[in-house]
Design a protein around this motif. Sequence first.
Motif, PDB file in Angstrom:
ATOM      1  N   PHE A  82      -4.975  -1.735 -10.436  1.00 20.22           N
ATOM      2  CA  PHE A  82      -3.717  -1.061 -10.715  1.00 20.22           C
ATOM      3  C   PHE A  82      -2.728  -2.036 -11.340  1.00 20.22           C
ATOM      4  O   PHE A  82      -2.819  -3.250 -11.122  1.00 20.22           O
ATOM      5  N   ASP A 100      -4.638  -3.950  -6.086  1.00 17.53           N
ATOM      6  CA  ASP A 100      -6.053  -3.934  -5.711  1.00 17.53           C
ATOM      7  C   ASP A 100      -6.479  -2.621  -5.058  1.00 17.53           C
ATOM      8  O   ASP A 100      -5.672  -1.944  -4.422  1.00 17.53           O
ATOM      9  N   LEU A 101      -7.765  -2.302  -5.209  1.00 21.33           N
ATOM     10  CA  LEU A 101      -8.391  -1.190  -4.495  1.00 21.33           C
ATOM     11  C   LEU A 101      -9.250  -1.809  -3.411  1.00 21.33           C
ATOM     12  O   LEU A 101     -10.198  -2.546  -3.694  1.00 21.33           O
ATOM     13  N   TYR A 119     -10.382   4.007   1.473  1.00 20.27           N
ATOM     14  CA  TYR A 119     -10.022   3.347   0.222  1.00 20.27           C
ATOM     15  C   TYR A 119      -8.501   3.268   0.167  1.00 20.27           C
ATOM     16  O   TYR A 119      -7.824   4.291   0.238  1.00 20.27           O
ATOM     17  N   ALA A 139       0.830  -1.214   0.000  1.00 24.33           N
ATOM     18  CA  ALA A 139       0.000   0.000   0.000  1.00 24.33           C
ATOM     19  C   ALA A 139       0.858   1.255   0.000  1.00 24.33           C
ATOM     20  O   ALA A 139       1.866   1.337   0.695  1.00 24.33           O
ATOM     21  N   ASP A 142      -1.087   4.557  -0.708  1.00 25.68           N
ATOM     22  CA  ASP A 142      -1.972   5.714  -0.650  1.00 25.68           C
ATOM     23  C   ASP A 142      -3.332   5.296  -0.116  1.00 25.68           C
ATOM     24  O   ASP A 142      -3.702   4.117  -0.157  1.00 25.68           O
ATOM     25  N   ASN A 190      -5.068   1.789  -1.899  1.00 29.59           N
ATOM     26  CA  ASN A 190      -4.482   1.081  -3.040  1.00 29.59           C
ATOM     27  C   ASN A 190      -3.443   0.134  -2.477  1.00 29.59           C
ATOM     28  O   ASN A 190      -2.392   0.525  -2.005  1.00 29.59           O
ATOM     29  N   GLN A 191      -3.780  -1.127  -2.482  1.00 30.35           N
ATOM     30  CA  GLN A 191      -2.875  -2.157  -1.977  1.00 30.35           C
ATOM     31  C   GLN A 191      -2.287  -2.885  -3.184  1.00 30.35           C
ATOM     32  O   GLN A 191      -2.908  -3.802  -3.733  1.00 30.35           O
TER      33      GLN A 191
END
Length: 162
Positions: free
Chosen positions: A136, A113-114, A107, A96, A98, A109-110
Amino acid sequence: MKKTVLLLLIISAFSSCLRPTNDDWEEKQYKPVLLQRSVFEKSIVLENPQPILKSGKIYIKGDLMFINDINKGFHVYDYSDPKNPILLQFIKAPGATDLAIIDDIIYINQAVDLVTITYNSATKKMDITNRNKNVFPQKRSPNGFYGNPKENEIIIDWKENK
């Protein structure tokens, strides 16, 4: 003939100074840190506070402050007194970098994935409510290499080869 030999020697000398562009050279500089998708999807957990290793973005929502520990997760602070923030917890989220918050929904971003999470600051509990897979692209190395993970592998970070 002498000009041809001289030209070949000059080209040879300069070409030895150029950076190789093949994947082998790039792979030798950095190595991807991989997780199997099944492990990756279960990797977001709340943990006790811990020191920041490599700080990233900061996000403040109400009385909470989130500081990203790049590719590791988020440090959660009580920010009700901005002069004295108190470290509460660490959201471990490998890969992650962000997050965004709307109302009580986080939310993240990993890596690829979201992930949607609800976080209750009163109870200090977190529930993963949704995971949108492969939103992503895979993480690239610091020198721009894309890596070559297998189908169910996720690049969560890159480490320098030593």
